[in-house]
Design an enzyme around this catalytic site. Structure first.
Site, PDB file in Angstrom:
ATOM      1  CE1 TYR A 173      29.390 -43.623   2.367  1.00 12.46           C
ATOM      2  CE2 TYR A 173      30.981 -42.227   2.998  1.00 12.46           C
ATOM      3  CZ  TYR A 173      29.834 -42.678   2.925  1.00 12.46           C
ATOM      4  OH  TYR A 173      28.454 -41.802   3.567  1.00 12.46           O
TER       5      TYR A 173
ATOM      6  CD  GLU B 239      21.034 -39.877  -4.826  1.00 11.26           C
ATOM      7  OE1 GLU B 239      21.392 -40.867  -4.352  1.00 11.26           O
ATOM      8  OE2 GLU B 239      21.980 -38.814  -4.945  1.00 11.26           O
TER       9      GLU B 239
ATOM     10  CG  ASP C 143      17.844 -39.365   2.520  1.00 14.59           C
ATOM     11  OD1 ASP C 143      18.283 -38.250   2.038  1.00 14.59           O
ATOM     12  OD2 ASP C 143      18.417 -40.388   2.951  1.00 14.59           O
TER      13      ASP C 143
ATOM     14  NE  ARG D  60      29.703 -43.408  -2.569  1.00 13.34           N
ATOM     15  CZ  ARG D  60      28.583 -42.626  -2.161  1.00 13.34           C
ATOM     16  NH1 ARG D  60      29.068 -41.802  -1.046  1.00 13.34           N
ATOM     17  NH2 ARG D  60      27.508 -42.673  -2.708  1.00 13.34           N
TER      18      ARG D  60
ATOM     19  N   GLY E 122      14.023 -28.839  14.130  1.00 13.41           N
ATOM     20  CA  GLY E 122      12.840 -28.924  13.222  1.00 13.41           C
ATOM     21  C   GLY E 122      13.242 -28.234  11.848  1.00 13.41           C
TER      22      GLY E 122
ATOM     23  CG  ASN F 285      21.935 -35.604   0.837  1.00 12.70           C
ATOM     24  OD1 ASN F 285      22.300 -35.900   2.070  1.00 12.70           O
ATOM     25  ND2 ASN F 285      20.834 -36.072   0.044  1.00 12.70           N
TER      26      ASN F 285
HETATM   27  P1  ATP Z   1      20.522 -37.400   7.481  1.00 12.79           P
HETATM   28  O1  ATP Z   1      21.831 -36.896   6.368  1.00 12.79           O
HETATM   29  O2  ATP Z   1      21.267 -38.111   8.752  1.00 12.79           O
HETATM   30  O3  ATP Z   1      19.570 -37.971   6.851  1.00 12.79           O
HETATM   31  P2  ATP Z   1      19.973 -34.513   7.551  1.00 12.79           P
HETATM   32  O4  ATP Z   1      21.206 -33.852   8.110  1.00 12.79           O
HETATM   33  O5  ATP Z   1      20.003 -34.200   6.152  1.00 12.79           O
HETATM   34  O6  ATP Z   1      20.023 -36.157   7.839  1.00 12.79           O
HETATM   35  P3  ATP Z   1      18.462 -33.383   9.691  1.00 12.79           P
HETATM   36  O7  ATP Z   1      18.472 -31.906   9.756  1.00 12.79           O
HETATM   37  O8  ATP Z   1      19.335 -34.149  10.763  1.00 12.79           O
HETATM   38  O9  ATP Z   1      18.957 -33.789   8.093  1.00 12.79           O
HETATM   39  O10 ATP Z   1      17.110 -33.696   9.834  1.00 12.79           O
HETATM   40  C1  ATP Z   1      16.063 -33.700   9.020  1.00 12.79           C
HETATM   41  C2  ATP Z   1      14.786 -33.534   9.540  1.00 12.79           C
HETATM   42  O11 ATP Z   1      14.387 -34.775  10.474  1.00 12.79           O
HETATM   43  C3  ATP Z   1      14.724 -32.501  10.486  1.00 12.79           C
HETATM   44  O12 ATP Z   1      14.420 -31.135   9.905  1.00 12.79           O
HETATM   45  C4  ATP Z   1      13.463 -32.740  11.381  1.00 12.79           C
HETATM   46  O13 ATP Z   1      12.443 -32.682  10.998  1.00 12.79           O
HETATM   47  C5  ATP Z   1      13.904 -34.217  11.476  1.00 12.79           C
HETATM   48  N1  ATP Z   1      14.633 -34.792  12.708  1.00 12.79           N
HETATM   49  C6  ATP Z   1      16.040 -34.971  12.601  1.00 12.79           C
HETATM   50  N2  ATP Z   1      16.720 -35.223  14.037  1.00 12.79           N
HETATM   51  C7  ATP Z   1      15.641 -34.965  14.896  1.00 12.79           C
HETATM   52  C8  ATP Z   1      15.221 -35.301  16.145  1.00 12.79           C
HETATM   53  N3  ATP Z   1      16.618 -35.561  16.944  1.00 12.79           N
HETATM   54  N4  ATP Z   1      14.189 -35.150  16.898  1.00 12.79           N
HETATM   55  C9  ATP Z   1      13.195 -34.861  15.934  1.00 12.79           C
HETATM   56  N5  ATP Z   1      13.295 -34.734  14.718  1.00 12.79           N
HETATM   57  C10 ATP Z   1      14.495 -34.866  13.976  1.00 12.79           C
END
Ligand code: ATP
Length: 313
Positions: free
Chosen positions: A100, A33, A255, A102, A228, A162
Site C-alpha cells: 500500500y 466501500e 464486498d 496510502r 458459507g 473489514n
Molecule cells: P475479502 O476481504 O477477500 O473480500 P472476506 O474475508 O471479507 O473477503 P470471505 O468470508 O472470504 O470474506 O468471503 C465472503 C463470502 O464469499 C463467503 O461467506 C462465501 O459466501 C463467499 N466465498 C468466499 N470464498 C468462497 C469460496 N472459496 N467458494 C465459494 N464461496 C466463497
C-alpha cells in the site's frame, strides 16, 4: 444506500514474478466501500459513494470507474495530496503480495465537511467499514459524524468490520468501532473480526460470537469463506453453505457478499433469502479476477442458481 471510504488505484500483475523484475502492471481501482456500492448498484439498488482523491490521473481513473458503474459519486479533489495506491503482485504461483502507498492520501484527509447535506438523511442504509476509522483521526471523526446523522434520521447503519492489519491492530479497531457499535443495525465480519469485538469469545465459537454481538433489532452476519455464512437475527440462527465454484480470486468476495445481503434486505426478503443471495454473490465474485469486476448482475445470479438446480452437487 450511501457509503464512504477510500478507493485506491490498483496496479496488478497477471504474471508471476517479483516487482523488482516485472516489466509491466495493469491498472484498475479498488476499495471495499466502492466495491460494495458497485455490487449493490448492479443488483438494482441506487447507491452513492463519498470520498476524496488527489488531483491526479489516478484519482480521475477512480472516479470514472465508479461513475461508469452507475454509482453516484461525491468526491472532493484534493490538490495537496495524492490518490492512494495499491500494488498487487504474485511473487510465486501460490502467493500474492500487496503493498500500500496510502499514508497521507487524499482520502485519509476525509472530514465531516465531505459529507453532503441531506444525503445520509435521505438514504435507507448507511454502510461503513472498519477501514475508515483506521485511516486517520479526521476519517474516524467523519465516520462518527456519518453515524450520528444516520441515527438522527432513522437511516439503517450497516458495518463490515473489514480489519486491515496494515492500518492498525485488532484492539485499536475494536476500540474505534466500539464508539459506534451500539448504533449498528447490520454487523458483518469474519470469525476473527467478530472475535475482536466480542472479548472473551474465541473465534472458533461461531454461535458464541453471534449471540454475544446480537442486540434487539440488530442482525449479525458471519462470513465463513468457503464454508458459507451464518446470521443471527431476531434470536434465530440461520446457516447457509457456500456454492461450489471454480475459484480464481477471492478478493472482493466479502464486498459482493454484503451487496447481495443488503439488496435482498432492501427488497424485503427474509434472512434465509438474504444469506442465500449473499453466498451466491460471494461465490461469483471468486470466479473472476479483480476486486469488484466479478460482482454479479441478477441474470448471473439466476444462472448460478439454475445451474445448481440442474446439476446439484
Ligand atoms: P475479502 O476481504 O477477500 O473480500 P472476506 O474475508 O471479507 O473477503 P470471505 O468470508 O472470504 O470474506 O468471503 C465472503 C463470502 O464469499 C463467503 O461467506 C462465501 O459466501 C463467499 N466465498 C468466499 N470464498 C468462497 C469460496 N472459496 N467458494 C465459494 N464461496 C466463497
Amino acid at each position: 444506500m450511501v457509503t464512504l471510504g477510500e478507493t485506491m488505484a490498483l496496479m496488478r500483475s497477471a504474471v508471476v514474478g517479483s516487482l523488482a523484475h516485472l516489466p509491466g502492471l495493469d491498472v484498475a481501482v479498488g476499495g471495499a466501500e466502492s466495491n460494495l456500492a458497485i455490487g449493490l448498484r448492479r443488483l438494482g439498488v441506487p447507491t452513492a459513494w463519498i470520498s476524496r482523491v488527489g488531483d491526479d490521473p489516478l484519482g480521475e481513473r477512480v472516479m470514472r470507474e465508479i461513475l461508469a458503474e452507475g454509482v453516484e459519486v461525491h468526491c472532493a479533489i484534493d490538490p495537496s495530496r495524492p490518490t492512494g495506491l495499491m500494488l498487487k503482485s504474485r511473487p510465486t504461483a501460490t502467493t500474492t503480495r500487496v503493498d500500500y502507498y496510502r499514508a497521507g492520501s487524499a482520502a485519509s484527509a476525509l472530514s465531516p465537511a465531505d459529507l453532503p447535506d441531506g444525503l445520509i438523511e435521505q438514504a435507507r442504509v448507511l454502510h461503513l467499514s472498519g477501514i475508515t476509522p483506521l485511516l486517520s483521526r479526521s476519517a474516524h471523526t467523519t465516520m462518527l459524524a456519518a453515524v450520528q446523522r444516520a441515527v438522527a434520521a432513522g437511516t439503517t447503519v450497516s458495518l463490515d468490520v473489514n480489519h486491515r492489519a496494515r492500518l492498525g491492530g485488532r484492539d485499536e479497531l475494536a476500540r474505534l468501532l466500539g464508539e459506534v457499535l451500539e448504533y449498528v443495525d447490520l454487523l458483518v465480519g469474519g470469525p476473527e473480526e467478530l472475535a475482536a469485538l466480542a472479548p472473551g469469545v474465541v473465534e472458533d465459537d461461531h454461535r458464541g460470537l453471534l449471540t454475544t454481538l446480537a442486540r434487539e433489532g440488530r442482525q449479525v452476519v458471519l462470513k465463513r469463506g468457503a464454508d458459507g455464512a451464518a446470521a443471527l437475527a431476531d434470536g434465530e440462527l440461520h446457516e447457509a453453505p457456500a456454492h461450489r465454484v471454480a475459484v480464481l480470486d477471492t478478493v472482493g468476495a466479502g464486498d459482493a457478499f454484503v451487496a447481495g445481503y443488503l439488496s435482498a434486505q432492501l427488497e424485503g426478503l427474509d434472512v434465509a433469502a438474504r444469506l442465500a443471495r449473499a453466498n451466491a454473490c460471494g461465490a461469483l465474485a471468486c470466479t473472476t479476477p479483480g476486486d469488484w469486476e466479478g460482482a454479479p448482475r441478477p441474470a448471473e445470479l439466476e444462472a448460478l442458481l439454475a445451474g445448481e438446480a440442474a446439476d446439484p452437487v
